[in-house]
Design an enzyme around this catalytic site. Structure first.
Site, PDB file in Angstrom:
ATOM      1  N   LYS A 253      42.499  53.284  51.748  1.00  0.00           N
ATOM      2  CA  LYS A 253      43.683  53.313  52.598  1.00  0.00           C
ATOM      3  C   LYS A 253      44.892  52.987  51.721  1.00  0.00           C
ATOM      4  O   LYS A 253      44.941  51.933  51.086  1.00  0.00           O
ATOM      5  CB  LYS A 253      43.555  52.285  53.722  1.00  0.00           C
TER       6      LYS A 253
ATOM      7  N   ARG B   2      53.382  52.457  63.686  1.00  0.00           N
ATOM      8  CA  ARG B   2      53.920  51.092  63.783  1.00  0.00           C
ATOM      9  C   ARG B   2      54.954  51.000  64.908  1.00  0.00           C
ATOM     10  O   ARG B   2      55.096  49.943  65.536  1.00  0.00           O
ATOM     11  CB  ARG B   2      54.514  50.665  62.436  1.00  0.00           C
TER      12      ARG B   2
ATOM     13  N   LYS C  37      52.791  46.312  52.450  1.00  0.00           N
ATOM     14  CA  LYS C  37      51.355  46.003  52.420  1.00  0.00           C
ATOM     15  C   LYS C  37      50.746  46.338  51.051  1.00  0.00           C
ATOM     16  O   LYS C  37      49.542  46.565  50.944  1.00  0.00           O
ATOM     17  CB  LYS C  37      50.655  46.773  53.550  1.00  0.00           C
TER      18      LYS C  37
ATOM     19  N   GLU D  71      36.416  51.260  45.534  1.00  0.00           N
ATOM     20  CA  GLU D  71      36.372  50.868  46.951  1.00  0.00           C
ATOM     21  C   GLU D  71      35.162  51.501  47.646  1.00  0.00           C
ATOM     22  O   GLU D  71      34.496  50.851  48.456  1.00  0.00           O
ATOM     23  CB  GLU D  71      37.667  51.301  47.660  1.00  0.00           C
TER      24      GLU D  71
ATOM     25  N   LYS E 209      42.686  57.621  53.887  1.00  0.00           N
ATOM     26  CA  LYS E 209      43.847  57.600  54.767  1.00  0.00           C
ATOM     27  C   LYS E 209      45.113  57.401  53.944  1.00  0.00           C
ATOM     28  O   LYS E 209      45.131  56.490  53.123  1.00  0.00           O
ATOM     29  CB  LYS E 209      43.670  56.438  55.748  1.00  0.00           C
TER      30      LYS E 209
ATOM     31  N   SER F 267      49.887  59.303  61.619  1.00  0.00           N
ATOM     32  CA  SER F 267      50.999  59.568  62.539  1.00  0.00           C
ATOM     33  C   SER F 267      52.162  60.315  61.879  1.00  0.00           C
ATOM     34  O   SER F 267      52.682  61.281  62.439  1.00  0.00           O
ATOM     35  CB  SER F 267      51.486  58.253  63.146  1.00  0.00           C
TER      36      SER F 267
ATOM     37  N   TYR G 145      45.967  63.110  65.765  1.00  0.00           N
ATOM     38  CA  TYR G 145      46.693  63.118  67.042  1.00  0.00           C
ATOM     39  C   TYR G 145      46.698  64.524  67.655  1.00  0.00           C
ATOM     40  O   TYR G 145      47.130  64.696  68.785  1.00  0.00           O
ATOM     41  CB  TYR G 145      48.117  62.582  66.823  1.00  0.00           C
TER      42      TYR G 145
HETATM   43  C1  PBG Z   1      46.825  48.956  60.635  1.00  0.00           C
HETATM   44  C2  PBG Z   1      46.741  50.424  60.856  1.00  0.00           C
HETATM   45  C3  PBG Z   1      47.764  51.315  60.540  1.00  0.00           C
HETATM   46  C4  PBG Z   1      47.333  52.579  60.911  1.00  0.00           C
HETATM   47  C5  PBG Z   1      46.039  52.449  61.445  1.00  0.00           C
HETATM   48  N1  PBG Z   1      45.681  51.086  61.400  1.00  0.00           N
HETATM   49  C6  PBG Z   1      49.123  51.059  59.998  1.00  0.00           C
HETATM   50  C7  PBG Z   1      49.289  50.204  58.838  1.00  0.00           C
HETATM   51  O1  PBG Z   1      48.413  50.027  57.997  1.00  0.00           O
HETATM   52  O2  PBG Z   1      50.390  49.641  58.743  1.00  0.00           O
HETATM   53  C8  PBG Z   1      48.164  53.808  60.765  1.00  0.00           C
HETATM   54  C9  PBG Z   1      47.721  55.037  61.475  1.00  0.00           C
HETATM   55  C10 PBG Z   1      48.741  56.087  61.598  1.00  0.00           C
HETATM   56  O3  PBG Z   1      49.833  56.045  60.992  1.00  0.00           O
HETATM   57  O4  PBG Z   1      48.477  57.038  62.358  1.00  0.00           O
HETATM   58  N2  PBG Z   1      45.741  48.174  60.647  1.00  0.00           N
END
Ligand code: PBG
Length: 329
Positions: free
Chosen positions: A194, A204, A221, A237, A252, A278, A317
């Site tokens: 990720k 978010r 992050k 990982e 991701k 997203s 989505y």
């Molecule tokens: C956080 C989480 C995120 C997403 C899924 N789980 C956002 C982040 O890491 O800040 C993002 C998914 C998306 O953007 O569709 N645990």
């Protein structure tokens, strides 16, 4: 000319014969945002066509997806401000609406597969996936919280748990806690690679879960999510998640990371999932709404490309629209 590749492109039927990748609705997972309350269906402004749903509305939504052959859902909670704290304690409160939603959905639709989100950020006053202390994300202090959340979700009936936090060692820690509590059949879809991506914005917004930067709270992050410049690190990982007992390895985001999807697919035997996030969906939706791209063409091309790169499972989505399109063709 002995070789004429165009011969195999002559007709719909011949193109069908030689098609290498066919994406079935079976491989898709539809994300749903849940919110406490009743009769709520709030559109997420930065992710048009997606809603924060109260449980009653989510049940209606899931029923209509099931009738399209879409059976897999990943659920995310939008938590009210008063339930957020530093240690995300609301995440394992047995009566929180997220766990109740899973119970009710599984009771009504046992055939639906529910995937959870295991991470502190929706419940964290700091908007981080780990405990924040002394300006730092505390890895080992976060693990027991994730394990409690995981066991509570398994109890609520989630089929597969999705740790999206990127703390070191969390898959093994969760697996052990689940097994000790008797949940040996609850799967883990690990967010293996990720990335610290700029494409999570609309998500978010939907959950109001962005990091709340201040002097003592990191603004991003990057100390736990991966650097977008790195590919080989994903192998480390993936190796760890495999050893720790993950059932799926996830990459991701998806589109900017097709090489990473392909890399994990060729190096590991576990099923590979890709999260078409997203921001990636929002970009395409925006272009289509402007009349710059044709949704019915650009959307399936995009999902097929993620599948072609090596993703067995695609979280998107667009899942419902794809299922609808498949049914009509
Ligand atoms: C956080 C989480 C995120 C997403 C899924 N789980 C956002 C982040 O890491 O800040 C993002 C998914 C998306 O953007 O569709 N645990």
């Amino acid at each position: 000319m002995l070789r004429r590749p165009r011969r195999n492109r002559q007709s719909t039927a011949i193109r069908g014969l030689v098609r290498e990748t066919v994406l079935a609705t079976d491989h898709l997972v539809y994300p749903l945002f849940l919110i406490d309350g009743k009769n709520i269906r709030q559109e997420v402004p930065s992710l048009p066509g997606n809603f924060r749903l109260s449980i009653d509305e989510a049940l209606i939504e899931i029923e209509s997806c099931l009738s399209l052959g879409l059976t897999n859902f990943i659920l995310f909670p939008a938590i009210a401000e008063e339930h957020k704290d530093k240690m995300a304690t609301h995440s394992y409160h047995p009566n929180n609406f997220y766990l109740q939603a899973a119970r009710q959905i599984k009771q009504r639709f046992p055939e639906a597969c529910l995937i959870s989100d295991v991470a502190m950020d929706p419940y964290s006053i700091d908007g981080h996936d780990g405990v924040v202390r002394a300006g730092k994300i505390q890895n080992n202090e976060t693990l027991p919280i994730l394990a409690r959340m995981a066991v509570a979700q398994a109890e609520a009936g989630f089929d597969i748990l999705g740790p999206s936090d990127m703390m070191d060692g969390r898959v093994g820690y969760m697996r052990e806690a689940l097994d000790q509590a008797g949940f040996t059949d609850t799967g883990i879809m690990s967010y293996t690679a990720k990335y610290a991506s700029a494409f999570y914005g609309p998500f978010r917004d939907a959950l109001d879960s962005a990091p709340r930067a201040s002097e003592d709270i990191p603004k991003d992050k990057k100390t736990y999510q991966m650097d977008p410049a790195n590919q080989r690190e994903a192998l480390i990982e993936a190796e760890l998640d495999t050893q720790e007992g993950a059932d799926f390895l996830m990459v991701k985001p998806a589109l900017n990371y097709l090489d990473v999807i392909h890399l994990l697919k060729t190096n590991f035997e576990l099923p590979i999932a890709a999260y078409h996030v997203s921001g990636e969906c929002a970009m395409l939706t925006a272009a289509c709404r402007n009349g710059w791209l044709v949704y019915e063409e650009a959307m399936p091309e995009t999902l097929t490309s993620i599948h072609r790169a090596g993703a067995d499972v695609i979280i998107t989505y667009f899942a419902k629209d794809y299922a609808r399109l498949k049914m009509s063709r």
